[in-house]
Design an enzyme around this catalytic site. Structure first.
Site, short mmCIF file in Angstrom:
data_model
loop_
_atom_site.label_atom_id
_atom_site.label_comp_id
_atom_site.label_asym_id
_atom_site.label_seq_id
_atom_site.Cartn_x
_atom_site.Cartn_y
_atom_site.Cartn_z
N THR A 394 0.84 -1.18 0.00
CA THR A 394 0.00 0.00 0.00
C THR A 394 0.88 1.24 0.00
O THR A 394 2.02 1.21 0.47
CB THR A 394 -0.93 0.00 1.22
N GLY A 480 -0.06 0.12 5.54
CA GLY A 480 0.23 -0.85 6.58
C GLY A 480 -0.96 -1.65 7.05
O GLY A 480 -1.04 -2.04 8.21
#
Length: 577
Positions: A394, A480
């Site tokens: 991400t 995360g």
């Protein structure tokens, strides 16, 4: 709650206090930038991608032009984390303070059902489901970018692709972070022959740091989209290529069709906003769980004087952890794709409901157990907490332009290198593993179960913060997985409660308490030193985790200047126009 699959990826954030910004000074640390108020800025996880966005601002492009250019460039230079093979969530505002959001989350194929992760009568585990095609959702980032560009772009569509096309065609150097990802996540990065040829040598080891990678296949894909628009991605050769790779994958082939790809649509969603200590905070609604989790945690903390306690107080971190436990419990029970299930968004952030939840928090001791509440409008479903899956892939993008527009955009392919399947030079996501893989518990269907056309629950939390005067103050987000809301919560507390300058807040550790009795703290930080005090407060299951490289990005507007920061544990940068 099952905790065996939690990936704890900790990262500090770039934040500052609006109240004291005029008197604080920005430190000359890597990742930070400061500039005059009438110019733009981009903060991203890679300086080459941030520079691509800044090029758009220098051409008088909008914040949206810059955000799209940055996302496309990240596809090239950060292939492990995000890009056109995945999806994203986009939150924007203009000089009037109007907020709009676009949902570019991936969708499950029409063949998907609650039994999607059951193969030959056996329930797949998360590690078994990630590599290959069962985990692949129809990508949404290009549709999101096209929709955002139509509404908020100023430069021609093809222009925003130019920097990324150059990087893919002429080459980019492998950085230490990419090298580390290639080393650790080889199972996915080298899953396809295309990935092995690009990133690995004849000995099977990652190509060394500094090696220049040229990706002509990706350059051609991006050029086609630049020339023809989003239809070049969702129709024709690219769509057929996605389907061919998914249906014939060497591992976990899946029944995706060209119609699945053709039919993808990014969607306008209503922003989710609430106040915390007179600051208006806005984020993304379902299928994101980010805004409700962030706003619920903060709302439950509002009765406590965190400013007086300070960032060095174990009690302050205890209160943050306890509030997270309650908010994550509600997240696990209710958050899902609102097109398929009722999500009581307003009730989950309702002030009276949060006051009642806050009353469960005791500054002197931990709650023995936590459970989801019943917010106003909630369906009274009996639903078990879902296991948390590992997420590495991400990236977050923060942009402001000289006209007062801003974008907070989180982009993802889920795990590092996604599913490992490559098409046209880019990795396809493994986003469907964000569904509850076990779709029933005690005979009851999970709200976040796989279904045809459904979007899996997301933790992405792109966030905008407006000051008491109604003016934009902060653009922030993180990467995360399930820790994203916890990072954004920490960021906002650092800015609003603890009066921290951006790079001081970057040094703050993360505490992550995802609903059960386990609390995770970052090894080697002040939180580790606080472990005895936290234990005295009743936290009996404290786990230390290494400070794994992770990413957060932020831009602060303090009334006199624009300040940007990027996670010092990443290779990110904030770059001025």
């Amino acid at each position: 709650m099952q905790m065996n699959r939690i990936a704890l990826l900790f990262a500090p954030l770039a934040l500052a206090s609006c109240a004291t910004a005029d008197t604080q000074q920005v430190r000359a640390l890597p990742g930070a930038a400061q500039q005059r108020l009438d110019a733009g800025m981009v903060s991203a996880a890679d300086p080459r991608a941030a520079e691509a966005g800044v090029q758009m601002l220098r051409r008088n492009g909008s914040a949206t032009d810059a955000a799209i250019a940055t996302m496309i460039a990240l596809t090239v230079v950060e292939p492990q984390s995000s890009g056109i093979g995945g999806g994203g969530l986009y939150v924007t505002t203009n000089a009037k303070g109007e907020v709009a959001t676009i949902d570019g989350r991936e969708t499950a194929p029409a063949a998907a059902s609650p039994q999607w992760f059951v193969k030959d009568g056996t329930q797949l585990t998360y590690p078994d489901a990630v590599p290959g095609a069962t985990s692949v959702g129809v990508p949404g980032n290009i549709a999101l970018a096209a929709k955002a560009h139509r509404a908020h772009g100023r430069l021609p569509w093809a222009v925003v692709f130019a920097p990324a096309i150059t990087l893919a065609r002429d080459g980019f150097a492998i950085t230490p972070r990419l090298y580390g990802a290639l080393k650790v996540a080889k199972r996915s990065a080298a899953f396809s022959a295309e990935g092995r040829a690009l990133y690995y040598g004849a000995d099977g080891e990652p190509r060394p740091v500094g090696t220049v990678i040229r990706n002509p296949a990706l350059a051609a894909t991006l050029q086609a989209i630049a020339d023809q628009g989003a239809k070049a991605f969702y129709r024709g050769a690219n769509a057929r290529g996605i389907v061919a790779q998914v249906t014939t994958a060497a591992r976990n082939p899946a029944p995706m069709t060209v119609a699945d790809v053709n039919g993808y649509q990014a969607k306008d969603r209503a922003p989710v906003c609430a106040t915390y200590r007179r600051y208006k905070i806005c984020g993304m609604g379902p299928p994101s769980s980010g805004a409700t989790t962030v706003l619920a945690t903060l709302g439950q903390l509002e009765r406590f004087d965190l400013a007086a306690l300070g960032s060095g107080s174990p009690v302050a971190w205890h209160l943050i952890a306890e509030s997270q436990r309650l908010a994550y419990a509600d997240r696990a029970r209710y958050a899902a794709d609102a097109d398929f299930v009722t999500v009581p968004v307003a009730g989950m952030i309702d002030a009276k409901y949060l006051a009642a939840r806050s009353a469960l928090i005791d500054p002197a001791r931990t709650m023995p157990t936590v459970a989801a509440g019943i917010p106003p409008g909630a369906e009274k479903l009996s639903r078990a907490d879902a296991p948390y899956a590992e997420e590495y892939g991400t990236s977050h993008i923060a942009v402001v332009d000289r006209a007062g527009n801003a974008v907070s955009y989180t982009s993802t392919i889920e795990s590092a290198f996604g599913s490992g399947i490559m098409v046209g030079g880019y990795f396809l996501n493994n986003e469907l593993t964000d569904f509850d893989m076990q779709s029933t518990v005690d005979g009851r269907l999970m709200a976040n179960r796989p279904e045809a056309g459904k979007r899996p629950r997301s933790s992405m939390s792109p966030t905008l913060v407006f000051g008491p005067d109604g003016k934009l103050r902060l653009v922030v987000g993180a990467a995360g997985g399930v820790t994203i809301p916890a990072q954004v919560i920490r960021a906002l507390i650092g800015m609003i409660d603890w009066n921290l300058a951006p790079q001081d807040a970057l040094a703050l550790p993360v505490i992550f308490a995802p609903g059960g009795n386990t609390v995770f703290v970052e090894r080697g930080t002040m939180l580790e030193a606080m472990t005895p005090a936290l234990t005295q407060l009743g936290h009996g299951d404290i786990k230390l985790r290494e400070p794994i490289s992770f990413k957060a990005n932020a831009i602060l507007i303090d009334g006199r200047s624009v300040r940007g920061g990027a996670d010092p544990r990443s290779e990110g940068r904030a770059i001025s126009e």
